[in-house]
Design a protein around this motif. Sequence first.
Motif, PDB file in Angstrom:
ATOM      1  N   UNK A   1       0.834  -1.218   0.000  1.00  0.00           N
ATOM      2  CA  UNK A   1       0.000   0.000   0.000  1.00  0.00           C
ATOM      3  C   UNK A   1       0.859   1.253   0.000  1.00  0.00           C
ATOM      4  N   UNK A   2       1.930   1.226   0.809  1.00  0.00           N
ATOM      5  CA  UNK A   2       2.834   2.373   0.856  1.00  0.00           C
ATOM      6  C   UNK A   2       3.488   2.560  -0.498  1.00  0.00           C
ATOM      7  N   UNK A   3       3.895   1.446  -1.133  1.00  0.00           N
ATOM      8  CA  UNK A   3       4.515   1.521  -2.461  1.00  0.00           C
ATOM      9  C   UNK A   3       3.564   2.112  -3.476  1.00  0.00           C
ATOM     10  N   UNK A   4       2.320   1.670  -3.455  1.00  0.00           N
ATOM     11  CA  UNK A   4       1.319   2.180  -4.395  1.00  0.00           C
ATOM     12  C   UNK A   4       1.077   3.664  -4.125  1.00  0.00           C
ATOM     13  N   UNK A   5       0.976   4.027  -2.844  1.00  0.00           N
ATOM     14  CA  UNK A   5       0.762   5.439  -2.490  1.00  0.00           C
ATOM     15  C   UNK A   5       1.908   6.308  -2.965  1.00  0.00           C
ATOM     16  N   UNK A   6       3.128   5.828  -2.788  1.00  0.00           N
ATOM     17  CA  UNK A   6       4.289   6.595  -3.244  1.00  0.00           C
ATOM     18  C   UNK A   6       4.297   6.734  -4.750  1.00  0.00           C
ATOM     19  N   UNK A   7       3.971   5.655  -5.450  1.00  0.00           N
ATOM     20  CA  UNK A   7       3.928   5.702  -6.912  1.00  0.00           C
ATOM     21  C   UNK A   7       2.884   6.716  -7.359  1.00  0.00           C
ATOM     22  N   UNK A   8       1.708   6.666  -6.757  1.00  0.00           N
ATOM     23  CA  UNK A   8       0.660   7.611  -7.137  1.00  0.00           C
ATOM     24  C   UNK A   8       1.055   9.036  -6.811  1.00  0.00           C
ATOM     25  N   UNK A   9       1.750   9.233  -5.692  1.00  0.00           N
ATOM     26  CA  UNK A   9       2.207  10.567  -5.319  1.00  0.00           C
ATOM     27  C   UNK A   9       3.215  11.092  -6.325  1.00  0.00           C
TER      28      UNK A   9
ATOM     29  N   UNK B   1      -0.567   3.183 -16.411  1.00  0.00           N
ATOM     30  CA  UNK B   1      -1.061   1.823 -16.580  1.00  0.00           C
ATOM     31  C   UNK B   1      -0.689   0.977 -15.382  1.00  0.00           C
ATOM     32  N   UNK B   2      -1.607   0.111 -14.984  1.00  0.00           N
ATOM     33  CA  UNK B   2      -1.389  -0.832 -13.902  1.00  0.00           C
ATOM     34  C   UNK B   2      -1.097  -2.187 -14.548  1.00  0.00           C
TER      35      UNK B   2
ATOM     36  N   UNK C   1       4.588 -11.317 -10.280  1.00  0.00           N
ATOM     37  CA  UNK C   1       3.204 -11.158  -9.873  1.00  0.00           C
ATOM     38  C   UNK C   1       2.890  -9.884  -9.109  1.00  0.00           C
ATOM     39  N   UNK C   2       3.909  -9.047  -8.832  1.00  0.00           N
ATOM     40  CA  UNK C   2       3.653  -7.806  -8.090  1.00  0.00           C
ATOM     41  C   UNK C   2       2.997  -6.769  -9.008  1.00  0.00           C
ATOM     42  N   UNK C   3       2.339  -5.802  -8.406  1.00  0.00           N
ATOM     43  CA  UNK C   3       1.701  -4.729  -9.162  1.00  0.00           C
ATOM     44  C   UNK C   3       2.757  -3.690  -9.523  1.00  0.00           C
ATOM     45  N   UNK C   4       2.746  -3.277 -10.795  1.00  0.00           N
ATOM     46  CA  UNK C   4       3.700  -2.295 -11.298  1.00  0.00           C
ATOM     47  C   UNK C   4       2.915  -1.207 -12.007  1.00  0.00           C
ATOM     48  N   UNK C   5       3.354   0.055 -11.847  1.00  0.00           N
ATOM     49  CA  UNK C   5       2.715   1.173 -12.532  1.00  0.00           C
ATOM     50  C   UNK C   5       3.700   1.727 -13.548  1.00  0.00           C
ATOM     51  N   UNK C   6       3.179   2.088 -14.725  1.00  0.00           N
ATOM     52  CA  UNK C   6       4.044   2.563 -15.793  1.00  0.00           C
ATOM     53  C   UNK C   6       3.313   3.602 -16.625  1.00  0.00           C
ATOM     54  N   UNK C   7       4.075   4.445 -17.319  1.00  0.00           N
ATOM     55  CA  UNK C   7       3.479   5.419 -18.237  1.00  0.00           C
ATOM     56  C   UNK C   7       3.135   4.774 -19.570  1.00  0.00           C
ATOM     57  N   UNK C   8       3.748   3.650 -19.823  1.00  0.00           N
ATOM     58  CA  UNK C   8       3.538   2.948 -21.089  1.00  0.00           C
ATOM     59  C   UNK C   8       2.800   1.635 -20.820  1.00  0.00           C
ATOM     60  N   UNK C   9       1.983   1.198 -21.777  1.00  0.00           N
ATOM     61  CA  UNK C   9       1.344  -0.114 -21.607  1.00  0.00           C
ATOM     62  C   UNK C   9       2.437  -1.178 -21.474  1.00  0.00           C
ATOM     63  N   UNK C  10       2.245  -2.079 -20.544  1.00  0.00           N
ATOM     64  CA  UNK C  10       3.299  -3.054 -20.299  1.00  0.00           C
ATOM     65  C   UNK C  10       2.867  -4.464 -20.658  1.00  0.00           C
ATOM     66  N   UNK C  11       2.000  -4.597 -21.565  1.00  0.00           N
ATOM     67  CA  UNK C  11       1.603  -5.929 -21.999  1.00  0.00           C
ATOM     68  C   UNK C  11       0.104  -6.041 -22.131  1.00  0.00           C
ATOM     69  N   UNK C  12      -0.336  -7.261 -22.452  1.00  0.00           N
ATOM     70  CA  UNK C  12      -1.756  -7.509 -22.712  1.00  0.00           C
ATOM     71  C   UNK C  12      -2.607  -7.297 -21.464  1.00  0.00           C
ATOM     72  N   UNK C  13      -2.056  -7.574 -20.291  1.00  0.00           N
ATOM     73  CA  UNK C  13      -2.846  -7.458 -19.066  1.00  0.00           C
ATOM     74  C   UNK C  13      -2.825  -6.068 -18.462  1.00  0.00           C
ATOM     75  N   UNK C  14      -2.213  -5.090 -19.141  1.00  0.00           N
ATOM     76  CA  UNK C  14      -2.132  -3.745 -18.547  1.00  0.00           C
ATOM     77  C   UNK C  14      -3.465  -3.032 -18.699  1.00  0.00           C
ATOM     78  N   UNK C  15      -3.811  -2.262 -17.708  1.00  0.00           N
ATOM     79  CA  UNK C  15      -5.063  -1.516 -17.756  1.00  0.00           C
ATOM     80  C   UNK C  15      -4.806  -0.068 -17.330  1.00  0.00           C
ATOM     81  N   UNK C  16      -5.433   0.879 -17.999  1.00  0.00           N
ATOM     82  CA  UNK C  16      -5.237   2.284 -17.620  1.00  0.00           C
ATOM     83  C   UNK C  16      -5.823   2.548 -16.235  1.00  0.00           C
ATOM     84  N   UNK C  17      -5.160   3.436 -15.486  1.00  0.00           N
ATOM     85  CA  UNK C  17      -5.603   3.804 -14.151  1.00  0.00           C
ATOM     86  C   UNK C  17      -6.028   5.260 -14.190  1.00  0.00           C
ATOM     87  N   UNK C  18      -7.179   5.517 -13.599  1.00  0.00           N
ATOM     88  CA  UNK C  18      -7.645   6.902 -13.528  1.00  0.00           C
ATOM     89  C   UNK C  18      -7.064   7.515 -12.255  1.00  0.00           C
ATOM     90  N   UNK C  19      -6.325   8.605 -12.399  1.00  0.00           N
ATOM     91  CA  UNK C  19      -5.713   9.280 -11.250  1.00  0.00           C
ATOM     92  C   UNK C  19      -6.659  10.340 -10.740  1.00  0.00           C
TER      93      UNK C  19
END
Length: 188
Positions: A4-12, A23-24, A30-48
């Motif tokens: 949760x802290x990692x996700x919060x820092x990434x979003x910050x 993209x999430x 298997x960990x969650x990664x956030x990126x500015x670019x699509x990172x594969x078929x399973x990537x989904x856009x995240x609304x900030x």
Amino acid sequence: MNARLGIGLVLLVLAPLASAQVYKCKGASGETVYSQDPCGAGSEPVKLRSNRAASESAGEASNRAAVYRTTGMSDAAIAERNCLQSEQSRIHAPLESRTQAVNRQVAELERQLAVTRSAPPAEGNDVSRATLESGMRAQISSLQQSLSAERVAADAQMSTARDRCATARRQQEDQVNQQYAAPARPSP
């Protein structure tokens, strides 16, 4: 790191990039990664979301201005304190060094004077001995008077420096007050 802290820092970190797409994705293990670019078929856009309102109320603006004004006033006080410390070092450090040198000279003259007094008087040398003692006392007095005059001059310089530092503080405070003065309300 806590997920949760990692996700919060990434979003910050990514919050300033709110206009960019984020993209999430799933990482290799298997960990969650956030990126500015699509990172594969399973990537989904995240609304900030932004936690801050698009516009600020009058009360919020007033509070913000009060905080900035208080910070500006604190900065002015710190600048004055730093100015005084700098002047204190500039003016009194050489005086302290000079005081130590004069004290060493006076101590040496007093030691020589004590040796001269304790030596057995040589026949017919009472006048030369008295002259030597008088000369040493005159040197001691001259050194002490010189040091006293230097202290008075340093105190006068420090007084001038205090005035200069205080004037700079008042000017900085005036600028802060002008910058964050409450806007005049229109007459009804």
